[in-house]
Design a protein around this motif. Structure first.
Motif, PDB file in Angstrom:
ATOM      1  N   PHE A  54      42.069  48.011  41.638  1.00 58.39           N
ATOM      2  CA  PHE A  54      42.856  47.164  40.738  1.00 58.39           C
ATOM      3  C   PHE A  54      44.017  47.950  40.134  1.00 58.39           C
ATOM      4  CE2 PHE A  54      43.949  45.715  36.512  1.00 58.39           C
ATOM      5  CZ  PHE A  54      44.171  44.369  36.697  1.00 58.39           C
ATOM      6  N   ASP A  55      43.740  49.134  39.625  1.00 55.93           N
ATOM      7  CA  ASP A  55      44.779  49.959  38.988  1.00 55.93           C
ATOM      8  C   ASP A  55      45.876  50.324  39.980  1.00 55.93           C
ATOM      9  OD1 ASP A  55      43.312  49.844  36.625  1.00 55.93           O
ATOM     10  OD2 ASP A  55      42.448  51.848  36.886  1.00 55.93           O
ATOM     11  N   ASP A  56      45.502  50.703  41.194  1.00 54.48           N
ATOM     12  CA  ASP A  56      46.489  51.086  42.202  1.00 54.48           C
ATOM     13  C   ASP A  56      47.321  49.881  42.642  1.00 54.48           C
ATOM     14  OD1 ASP A  56      47.375  53.282  44.210  1.00 54.48           O
ATOM     15  OD2 ASP A  56      46.963  51.519  45.464  1.00 54.48           O
ATOM     16  N   TYR A  57      46.660  48.768  42.919  1.00 59.09           N
ATOM     17  CA  TYR A  57      47.353  47.564  43.376  1.00 59.09           C
ATOM     18  C   TYR A  57      48.381  47.098  42.348  1.00 59.09           C
ATOM     19  CZ  TYR A  57      48.013  42.963  45.519  1.00 59.09           C
ATOM     20  OH  TYR A  57      48.557  41.863  46.126  1.00 59.09           O
ATOM     21  N   ASN A  58      48.027  47.199  41.081  1.00 61.00           N
ATOM     22  CA  ASN A  58      48.870  46.666  40.010  1.00 61.00           C
ATOM     23  C   ASN A  58      49.792  47.679  39.347  1.00 61.00           C
ATOM     24  OD1 ASN A  58      48.362  43.757  39.609  1.00 61.00           O
ATOM     25  ND2 ASN A  58      46.239  44.458  39.488  1.00 61.00           N
ATOM     26  N   ILE A  62      52.553  46.382  36.599  1.00 58.17           N
ATOM     27  CA  ILE A  62      52.361  46.685  35.183  1.00 58.17           C
ATOM     28  C   ILE A  62      53.515  47.526  34.654  1.00 58.17           C
ATOM     29  CG2 ILE A  62      50.896  47.918  33.537  1.00 58.17           C
ATOM     30  CD1 ILE A  62      48.484  46.957  35.247  1.00 58.17           C
ATOM     31  N   ALA A  63      53.996  48.469  35.472  1.00 61.63           N
ATOM     32  CA  ALA A  63      55.132  49.296  35.051  1.00 61.63           C
ATOM     33  C   ALA A  63      56.376  48.445  34.809  1.00 61.63           C
ATOM     34  CB  ALA A  63      55.413  50.361  36.107  1.00 61.63           C
ATOM     35  N   PRO A  67      51.164  44.385  31.065  1.00 60.45           N
ATOM     36  CA  PRO A  67      49.921  43.765  31.522  1.00 60.45           C
ATOM     37  C   PRO A  67      50.088  42.338  32.048  1.00 60.45           C
ATOM     38  CG  PRO A  67      49.569  44.914  29.456  1.00 60.45           C
ATOM     39  CD  PRO A  67      51.054  44.938  29.719  1.00 60.45           C
ATOM     40  N   ASP A  68      51.091  41.610  31.556  1.00 61.69           N
ATOM     41  CA  ASP A  68      51.318  40.244  32.044  1.00 61.69           C
ATOM     42  C   ASP A  68      51.750  40.215  33.506  1.00 61.69           C
ATOM     43  OD1 ASP A  68      50.648  39.191  29.590  1.00 61.69           O
ATOM     44  OD2 ASP A  68      52.725  38.976  28.928  1.00 61.69           O
ATOM     45  N   GLY A  69      52.248  41.318  34.020  1.00 64.07           N
ATOM     46  CA  GLY A  69      52.683  41.382  35.410  1.00 64.07           C
ATOM     47  C   GLY A  69      51.567  41.646  36.391  1.00 64.07           C
ATOM     48  N   ALA A  70      50.391  42.008  35.893  1.00 63.45           N
ATOM     49  CA  ALA A  70      49.279  42.360  36.778  1.00 63.45           C
ATOM     50  C   ALA A  70      48.691  41.130  37.458  1.00 63.45           C
ATOM     51  CB  ALA A  70      48.182  43.071  35.981  1.00 63.45           C
ATOM     52  N   LYS A  84      28.092  41.250  42.580  1.00 70.34           N
ATOM     53  CA  LYS A  84      28.326  39.808  42.562  1.00 70.34           C
ATOM     54  C   LYS A  84      29.825  39.587  42.421  1.00 70.34           C
ATOM     55  CE  LYS A  84      27.707  39.234  37.625  1.00 70.34           C
ATOM     56  NZ  LYS A  84      27.102  38.486  36.552  1.00 70.34           N
ATOM     57  N   SER A  85      30.297  38.407  42.749  1.00 71.94           N
ATOM     58  CA  SER A  85      31.726  38.105  42.656  1.00 71.94           C
ATOM     59  C   SER A  85      32.218  38.455  41.249  1.00 71.94           C
ATOM     60  CB  SER A  85      31.953  36.625  42.948  1.00 71.94           C
ATOM     61  OG  SER A  85      33.325  36.323  42.906  1.00 71.94           O
ATOM     62  N   THR A  86      33.252  39.301  41.205  1.00 70.76           N
ATOM     63  CA  THR A  86      33.745  39.845  39.940  1.00 70.76           C
ATOM     64  C   THR A  86      35.257  39.794  39.924  1.00 70.76           C
ATOM     65  OG1 THR A  86      31.873  41.388  39.871  1.00 70.76           O
ATOM     66  CG2 THR A  86      33.775  41.917  38.486  1.00 70.76           C
ATOM     67  N   VAL A  87      35.822  39.339  38.806  1.00 69.94           N
ATOM     68  CA  VAL A  87      37.278  39.299  38.641  1.00 69.94           C
ATOM     69  C   VAL A  87      37.671  40.358  37.625  1.00 69.94           C
ATOM     70  CG1 VAL A  87      39.242  37.910  37.903  1.00 69.94           C
ATOM     71  CG2 VAL A  87      37.362  36.846  39.164  1.00 69.94           C
ATOM     72  N   ILE A  88      38.658  41.165  38.000  1.00 70.36           N
ATOM     73  CA  ILE A  88      39.208  42.147  37.072  1.00 70.36           C
ATOM     74  C   ILE A  88      40.613  41.682  36.691  1.00 70.36           C
ATOM     75  CG2 ILE A  88      39.943  44.531  36.721  1.00 70.36           C
ATOM     76  CD1 ILE A  88      37.787  45.422  38.585  1.00 70.36           C
ATOM     77  N   THR A  89      40.887  41.687  35.395  1.00 67.71           N
ATOM     78  CA  THR A  89      42.188  41.280  34.856  1.00 67.71           C
ATOM     79  C   THR A  89      42.737  42.401  33.996  1.00 67.71           C
ATOM     80  OG1 THR A  89      41.221  40.269  32.899  1.00 67.71           O
ATOM     81  CG2 THR A  89      41.498  38.855  34.821  1.00 67.71           C
TER      82      THR A  89
END
Length: 90
Positions: A54-58, A62-63, A67-70, A84-89
């Motif tokens: 998540f951090d690498d993809y975004n 984010i830069a 955070p709204d750009g992620a 289990k299915s997990t969403v990271i925001t």
């Protein structure tokens, strides 16, 4: 380390709010998406954790926009990164 593939389904009308999903490279759900010109299927990559991906993809999003750009990312159990299915925001 888990071997994963991400797909960006931003051009699809799905029930999920997340446009990015992470699967195992051999997941049967990927067959529906490969070859479709309207979205991206990434190449297999190895990652230690869902948060690291998540951090690498975004990072650039984010830069640029904070955070709204992620992109929210849904990780499926087949990825080996979550149980289990997990969403990271952001």
């Amino acid at each position: 380390m888990a071997n994963i593939v991400f797909i960006n389904t931003d051009n699809l009308d799905t029930d999920n709010d997340e446009s990015v999903e992470v699967h195992a490279p051999n997941c049967r759900h990927l067959a529906r998406h490969r070859g479709n010109p309207f979205f991206e299927v990434g190449e297999p990559e190895e990652w230690d954790s869902a948060q690291a991906f998540f951090d690498d993809y975004n990072e650039a999003f984010i830069a640029e926009d904070g955070p709204d750009g992620a992109w929210d990312i849904r990780f499926l159990p087949c990825s080996g990164l979550v149980s289990k299915s997990t969403v990271i925001t952001a």
